[in-house]
Design a protein around this motif. Structure first.
Motif, mmCIF file in Angstrom:
data_model
loop_
_atom_site.group_PDB
_atom_site.id
_atom_site.type_symbol
_atom_site.label_atom_id
_atom_site.label_comp_id
_atom_site.label_asym_id
_atom_site.label_seq_id
_atom_site.Cartn_x
_atom_site.Cartn_y
_atom_site.Cartn_z
ATOM 1 N N GLN A 17 0.779 -1.149 0.075
ATOM 2 C CA GLN A 17 0.089 0.118 -0.004
ATOM 3 C C GLN A 17 0.954 1.238 0.108
ATOM 4 O OE1 GLN A 17 -2.990 -0.229 2.914
ATOM 5 N NE2 GLN A 17 -3.871 1.966 2.770
ATOM 6 N N ALA A 18 0.480 2.169 -0.963
ATOM 7 C CA ALA A 18 1.155 3.634 -0.937
ATOM 8 C C ALA A 18 2.626 3.627 -0.857
ATOM 9 C CB ALA A 18 0.422 4.318 0.439
ATOM 10 N N PRO A 19 3.206 3.067 -1.610
ATOM 11 C CA PRO A 19 4.783 3.090 -1.791
ATOM 12 C C PRO A 19 5.316 4.822 -2.099
ATOM 13 C CG PRO A 19 4.006 2.007 -3.824
ATOM 14 C CD PRO A 19 2.719 2.170 -3.022
ATOM 15 N N GLY A 20 4.538 5.176 -2.769
ATOM 16 C CA GLY A 20 5.050 6.465 -3.380
ATOM 17 C C GLY A 20 4.664 8.020 -2.582
ATOM 18 N N GLY A 21 3.893 7.907 -1.583
ATOM 19 C CA GLY A 21 3.549 9.279 -0.944
ATOM 20 C C GLY A 21 2.673 8.997 0.112
ATOM 21 N N PRO A 22 2.477 9.973 1.268
ATOM 22 C CA PRO A 22 1.760 9.998 2.406
ATOM 23 C C PRO A 22 0.240 9.996 1.941
ATOM 24 C CG PRO A 22 3.726 11.209 2.942
ATOM 25 C CD PRO A 22 3.756 11.029 1.476
ATOM 26 N N GLU A 23 -0.184 10.815 0.798
ATOM 27 C CA GLU A 23 -1.447 10.920 0.337
ATOM 28 C C GLU A 23 -1.726 9.876 -0.558
ATOM 29 O OE1 GLU A 23 -3.335 12.830 2.170
ATOM 30 O OE2 GLU A 23 -1.625 13.609 3.390
ATOM 31 N N GLU A 24 -1.066 9.183 -1.137
ATOM 32 C CA GLU A 24 -1.312 8.146 -2.161
ATOM 33 C C GLU A 24 -2.397 7.293 -1.745
ATOM 34 O OE1 GLU A 24 1.733 6.365 -4.862
ATOM 35 O OE2 GLU A 24 1.369 4.604 -3.360
ATOM 36 N N ASP A 25 -2.372 6.851 -0.736
ATOM 37 C CA ASP A 25 -3.612 5.920 -0.336
ATOM 38 C C ASP A 25 -3.734 5.554 1.185
ATOM 39 O OD1 ASP A 25 -5.669 3.994 -0.006
ATOM 40 O OD2 ASP A 25 -4.740 2.275 -1.011
#
Length: 231
Positions: A17-25
């Protein structure tokens, strides 16, 4: 015949889950979004592995949520040298994603504004089986944890490429869920990056072969152990 190749960034404990950024998922209270971000700036092997993944023609196969994440990001990446914020690694991926077809799996009708995007119509599994039988490049998933559960359950994945990062996250959406079918894979390729990321590719290899380390004749202690399992 086209193949479906699944790609995922995963933690040691299987979270993707959400490897790319805090607001990704942040759904489900996930608070560790962006857990891969700091690796990319210090590990060129990761980018080389991405380039190798796209060395042959592919189309993207995405779940709706991942499509929305990509469509809100990649079309806005500067792709012209000299533009403010330009970075060649990011620009190369953005140019590729703009050009190739993006198939989107969703149960609800969608308005897809990103160029070369197409929604899979009707039953997703049936649509993918038809798509696999047709002509064209292989289909590559990125993220899309919900879609992956459908693919596992329908035994539609031909190859799995994992970027396994040396972290544990404890909770979050996982690569394999409870609907995954038993299956075996063979290692096609593997390498370890300088920052400790394991990059491994597996090809589908049939069912699960079982065996036994049991003695030819079970001992009395073993028979008692088996009998106690029903208690």
């Amino acid at each position: 015949m086209r193949k479906i190749n699944a790609t995922a960034f995963v933690s040691l404990d299987g979270v993707m889950q959400a490897p790319g950024g805090p607001e990704e998922d942040p759904t489900g209270g996930f608070a560790l979004g962006g857990w891969t971000a700091n690796y990319w700036g210090k590990d060129d092997m990761l980018w080389r592995a991405i380039d190798a993944m796209f060395a042959h023609p592919v189309d993207l196969l995405l779940g709706r949520k991942t499509y929305d994440i990509f469509a809100a990001h990649w079309p806005y990446i500067p792709t012209e040298p000299g533009a403010e914020g330009y970075a060649e690694d990011h620009a190369r991926v953005a140019r590729l994603f703009r050009r190739i077809t993006k198939y989107v799996a969703s149960r609800s009708p969608l308005t897809l504004d990103w160029e070369n995007s197409e929604q899979l119509q009707g039953d997703v599994v049936a649509a993918l089986r038809t798509l696999k039988q047709g002509e064209g490049p292989d289909l590559l998933t990125q993220g899309s944890s919900d879609l992956l559960q459908t693919l596992w359950a329908a035994d539609l994945v031909d190859e799995l490429r994992l970027f396994i990062f040396p972290v544990t996250l404890g909770k979050g959406k996982r690569l394999f869920g409870t609907g995954t079918l038993p299956a075996s894979f063979e290692m096609a390729e593997s390498q370890v990056s300088p920052s400790g990321v394991v990059i491994a590719s597996y090809r589908r290899a049939g069912g699960v072969d079982t065996g036994s380390f049991e003695l030819p004749e079970p001992t009395e202690a073993e028979l008692k152990r088996r009998a106690a399992l029903g208690d």
